[in-house]
Scaffold this motif. Structure first.
Motif, PDB file in Angstrom:
ATOM      1  N   ALA A   2      43.847  74.135   4.399  1.00 28.25           N
ATOM      2  CA  ALA A   2      43.636  72.980   5.251  1.00 28.25           C
ATOM      3  C   ALA A   2      44.358  73.178   6.575  1.00 28.25           C
ATOM      4  O   ALA A   2      45.509  73.612   6.621  1.00 28.25           O
ATOM      5  N   LYS A   3      43.693  72.802   7.658  1.00 26.34           N
ATOM      6  CA  LYS A   3      44.297  72.886   8.978  1.00 26.34           C
ATOM      7  C   LYS A   3      45.165  71.670   9.201  1.00 26.34           C
ATOM      8  O   LYS A   3      44.861  70.573   8.715  1.00 26.34           O
ATOM      9  N   THR A   4      46.242  71.854   9.948  1.00 28.66           N
ATOM     10  CA  THR A   4      47.126  70.738  10.241  1.00 28.66           C
ATOM     11  C   THR A   4      47.212  70.517  11.738  1.00 28.66           C
ATOM     12  O   THR A   4      47.080  71.457  12.528  1.00 28.66           O
ATOM     13  N   THR A   5      47.450  69.279  12.118  1.00 29.73           N
ATOM     14  CA  THR A   5      47.614  68.906  13.524  1.00 29.73           C
ATOM     15  C   THR A   5      48.889  68.109  13.670  1.00 29.73           C
ATOM     16  O   THR A   5      49.089  67.104  12.975  1.00 29.73           O
ATOM     17  N   GLN A   6      49.758  68.571  14.568  1.00 34.12           N
ATOM     18  CA  GLN A   6      51.030  67.906  14.836  1.00 34.12           C
ATOM     19  C   GLN A   6      51.164  67.687  16.339  1.00 34.12           C
ATOM     20  O   GLN A   6      50.580  68.424  17.127  1.00 34.12           O
ATOM     21  N   PRO A   7      51.976  66.711  16.729  1.00 35.63           N
ATOM     22  CA  PRO A   7      52.265  66.586  18.166  1.00 35.63           C
ATOM     23  C   PRO A   7      53.067  67.806  18.617  1.00 35.63           C
ATOM     24  O   PRO A   7      53.898  68.310  17.869  1.00 35.63           O
ATOM     25  N   PRO A   8      52.833  68.290  19.820  1.00 33.58           N
ATOM     26  CA  PRO A   8      53.537  69.495  20.259  1.00 33.58           C
ATOM     27  C   PRO A   8      55.028  69.279  20.476  1.00 33.58           C
ATOM     28  O   PRO A   8      55.808  70.218  20.294  1.00 33.58           O
ATOM     29  N   SER A   9      55.433  68.081  20.845  1.00 35.37           N
ATOM     30  CA  SER A   9      56.850  67.837  21.081  1.00 35.37           C
ATOM     31  C   SER A   9      57.188  66.366  20.902  1.00 35.37           C
ATOM     32  O   SER A   9      56.310  65.499  20.974  1.00 35.37           O
ATOM     33  N   MET A  10      58.479  66.127  20.644  1.00 36.32           N
ATOM     34  CA  MET A  10      59.000  64.771  20.532  1.00 36.32           C
ATOM     35  C   MET A  10      60.415  64.774  21.069  1.00 36.32           C
ATOM     36  O   MET A  10      61.104  65.806  21.034  1.00 36.32           O
ATOM     37  N   GLU A  11      60.858  63.598  21.520  1.00 33.58           N
ATOM     38  CA  GLU A  11      62.233  63.431  21.975  1.00 33.58           C
ATOM     39  C   GLU A  11      62.878  62.284  21.207  1.00 33.58           C
ATOM     40  O   GLU A  11      62.207  61.301  20.881  1.00 33.58           O
ATOM     41  N   ALA A  12      64.166  62.413  20.963  1.00 30.52           N
ATOM     42  CA  ALA A  12      64.908  61.348  20.303  1.00 30.52           C
ATOM     43  C   ALA A  12      66.364  61.422  20.728  1.00 30.52           C
ATOM     44  O   ALA A  12      66.873  62.501  21.064  1.00 30.52           O
ATOM     45  N   TYR A  13      67.039  60.275  20.693  1.00 28.73           N
ATOM     46  CA  TYR A  13      68.461  60.257  20.978  1.00 28.73           C
ATOM     47  C   TYR A  13      69.230  60.507  19.687  1.00 28.73           C
ATOM     48  O   TYR A  13      68.759  60.178  18.584  1.00 28.73           O
ATOM     49  N   GLU A  14      70.400  61.058  19.834  1.00 32.32           N
ATOM     50  CA  GLU A  14      71.263  61.245  18.668  1.00 32.32           C
ATOM     51  C   GLU A  14      71.457  59.914  17.955  1.00 32.32           C
ATOM     52  O   GLU A  14      71.651  58.877  18.589  1.00 32.32           O
ATOM     53  N   GLY A  15      71.417  59.945  16.648  1.00 32.88           N
ATOM     54  CA  GLY A  15      71.615  58.740  15.862  1.00 32.88           C
ATOM     55  C   GLY A  15      70.339  57.999  15.522  1.00 32.88           C
ATOM     56  O   GLY A  15      70.340  57.126  14.642  1.00 32.88           O
ATOM     57  N   GLN A  16      69.253  58.341  16.210  1.00 32.48           N
ATOM     58  CA  GLN A  16      67.976  57.694  15.918  1.00 32.48           C
ATOM     59  C   GLN A  16      67.326  58.299  14.688  1.00 32.48           C
ATOM     60  O   GLN A  16      67.607  59.432  14.307  1.00 32.48           O
ATOM     61  N   GLU A  17      66.419  57.533  14.100  1.00 30.07           N
ATOM     62  CA  GLU A  17      65.546  58.068  13.068  1.00 30.07           C
ATOM     63  C   GLU A  17      64.313  58.641  13.762  1.00 30.07           C
ATOM     64  O   GLU A  17      63.780  58.048  14.694  1.00 30.07           O
ATOM     65  N   VAL A  18      63.883  59.790  13.296  1.00 31.62           N
ATOM     66  CA  VAL A  18      62.722  60.451  13.893  1.00 31.62           C
ATOM     67  C   VAL A  18      61.642  60.608  12.841  1.00 31.62           C
ATOM     68  O   VAL A  18      61.915  61.015  11.705  1.00 31.62           O
ATOM     69  N   ASN A  19      60.421  60.298  13.234  1.00 33.09           N
ATOM     70  CA  ASN A  19      59.270  60.458  12.353  1.00 33.09           C
ATOM     71  C   ASN A  19      58.289  61.435  12.989  1.00 33.09           C
ATOM     72  O   ASN A  19      57.779  61.185  14.078  1.00 33.09           O
ATOM     73  N   VAL A  20      58.037  62.518  12.310  1.00 30.95           N
ATOM     74  CA  VAL A  20      57.108  63.541  12.800  1.00 30.95           C
ATOM     75  C   VAL A  20      55.855  63.483  11.949  1.00 30.95           C
ATOM     76  O   VAL A  20      55.928  63.640  10.728  1.00 30.95           O
ATOM     77  N   SER A  21      54.731  63.280  12.597  1.00 35.81           N
ATOM     78  CA  SER A  21      53.482  63.120  11.860  1.00 35.81           C
ATOM     79  C   SER A  21      52.714  64.426  11.777  1.00 35.81           C
ATOM     80  O   SER A  21      52.872  65.325  12.598  1.00 35.81           O
TER      81      SER A  21
END
Lengths: 111, 114
Positions: A2-21
């Motif tokens: 199966a092929k997958t598709t992800q966002p090429p980049s994300m930004e977050a500040y230290e201490g934040q929760e990050v969700n990568v789809s």
């Protein structure tokens, strides 16, 4: 595979929760979802894997939609050392253990 | 912790020369893999092995050979190195099992072919 598709980049500040789809619309019933991350000058490192529903370990959690076409890697309280490229990989069944890495998602952590 | 060790860490070779990249794993895994990583391409599978004595072609095998003399060791061989083979090479090991396709990677070998 199966092929997958992800966002090429994300930004977050230290201490934040990050969700990568990750989208995997053609995932087969025999396939599992894996997440790896890679920091510069090192090989990829396994983070978490799952088949359906919700999986959690000491590093991250993984939510998989009911139809298994979308997964979300969640990193709680990111720090600078979480800055890396995150890869979503779908494999299993006839893949015979071969993992195909795409371009991944570059996570940038802002101090 | 699973351990995969690659050698050398860095290598400079001349065009047309022979290059051998070595990989050793202490995980007792059946499967081993060689990837190369280039900017804009992610990781691409070159060769893999299911056990001692076996080698299989991956997605980009041209110009490369592989050798698996034992459970622990897996080598990648460039008989006639070319500048296009300048890259970072990663070795990995794993056990094939449904629901457990985790791979453990080495730190990589940076190869420059001049």
């Amino acid at each position: 595979l199966a092929k997958t598709t992800q966002p090429p980049s994300m930004e977050a500040y230290e201490g934040q929760e990050v969700n990568v789809s990750c989208s995997h619309t053609n995932i087969a019933t025999s396939e599992y979802i894996y997440w790896y991350r890679q920091v510069p000058h090192q090989g990829p490192q396994f983070i978490i894997q799952g088949y359906k529903d919700y999986v959690v370990n000491e590093v991250a959690s993984l939510f998989i939609s009911a139809d298994r076409k979308l997964s979300t890697l969640s990193l709680p309280w990111v720090s600078l050392r979480d800055a890396a490229v995150y890869y979503c990989i779908v494999t299993g069944g006839s893949a015979l253990g071969r993992l195909h890495f795409g371009a991944g998602t570059q996570l940038i952590v802002i101090p | 912790e699973a351990a995969v060790t690659q050698s050398p860490r860095n290598k400079v070779a001349v065009t047309g020369g022979k290059v051998t990249l070595s990989c050793n794993q202490t995980n007792n895994h059946n499967n081993m893999y060689w990837y190369r990583q280039d900017t804009g391409h992610g990781l691409r599978l070159i060769h893999y092995s299911y056990g001692a004595g076996s080698t299989e072609k991956g997605d980009i095998p041209d110009g490369y050979k592989a050798s698996r003399p034992s459970q622990e060791n897996f080598s990648l061989i460039l008989e006639l190195a070319t500048p296009s083979q300048t890259s970072v090479y990663f070795c990995a090991s794993g056990d094939r099992g449904q629901g457990d396709e985790r791979l453990f990677f080495g730190h990589g070998t940076k190869l420059s072919v001049l």
